[in-house]
Design a protein around this motif. Structure first.
Motif, PDB file in Angstrom:
ATOM      1  N   THR A   1      13.522 -27.562   5.607  1.00  7.40           N
ATOM      2  CA  THR A   1      12.292 -27.288   6.351  1.00  7.40           C
ATOM      3  C   THR A   1      11.148 -26.969   5.394  1.00  7.40           C
ATOM      4  N   PHE A   2      11.445 -26.205   4.392  1.00  8.37           N
ATOM      5  CA  PHE A   2      10.436 -25.799   3.410  1.00  8.37           C
ATOM      6  C   PHE A   2       9.872 -27.001   2.661  1.00  8.37           C
ATOM      7  N   PHE A   3      10.739 -27.883   2.196  1.00  6.34           N
ATOM      8  CA  PHE A   3      10.287 -29.018   1.404  1.00  6.34           C
ATOM      9  C   PHE A   3       9.675 -30.148   2.233  1.00  6.34           C
ATOM     10  N   THR A   4       9.976 -30.228   3.520  1.00  6.18           N
ATOM     11  CA  THR A   4       9.385 -31.276   4.357  1.00  6.18           C
ATOM     12  C   THR A   4       8.040 -30.873   4.924  1.00  6.18           C
ATOM     13  N   GLN A   5       7.668 -29.639   4.769  1.00  6.27           N
ATOM     14  CA  GLN A   5       6.393 -29.164   5.301  1.00  6.27           C
ATOM     15  C   GLN A   5       5.249 -29.686   4.439  1.00  6.27           C
ATOM     16  N   THR A   6       4.264 -30.312   5.058  1.00 10.79           N
ATOM     17  CA  THR A   6       3.132 -30.879   4.315  1.00 10.79           C
ATOM     18  C   THR A   6       1.931 -29.944   4.305  1.00 10.79           C
TER      19      THR A   6
END
Length: 97
Positions: free
Chosen positions: A27-32
């Motif tokens: 979730t953290f890394f897919t957040q733009t």
């Protein structure tokens, strides 16, 4: 037994965090949009450490530490090295102290 129980409880909590971490990381890394991340560039943390001398005096030392000090060997016999120094008697001791 109490320490073993606390250690076991801690191990279970860590295992639970390890199991949940991949989904949080994804979730953290897919957040733009990074605006939701907490950020404050204007504040730096500095430790407030005050160093004082003689925090433990001879009278405050536990007996087992005092015993260790009393059992220590004396200073090395530096006078045995004086014969190798051109400065003469006591030269090696003066160089160290």
């Amino acid at each position: 037994m109490a320490t073993a129980a606390r250690g076991h409880g801690l191990m279970l909590r860590v295992q639970q965090l390890e199991a949940e971490f991949p989904s949080i990381e994804k979730t953290f890394f897919t957040q733009t949009n990074n605006s939701s991340f907490p950020c404050n560039d204007g504040i730096d943390w500095h430790a407030n450490i005050q160093m004082d001398q003689n925090l433990i005096t001879q009278g405050d030392m536990p007996r087992f530490i005092v015993d260790s000090y009393e059992e220590c060997r004396g200073p090395p016999h530096l006078f045995t090295l004086d014969k190798f120094d051109v400065a003469g008697a006591g030269a090696c001791f003066k160089k160290i102290f």
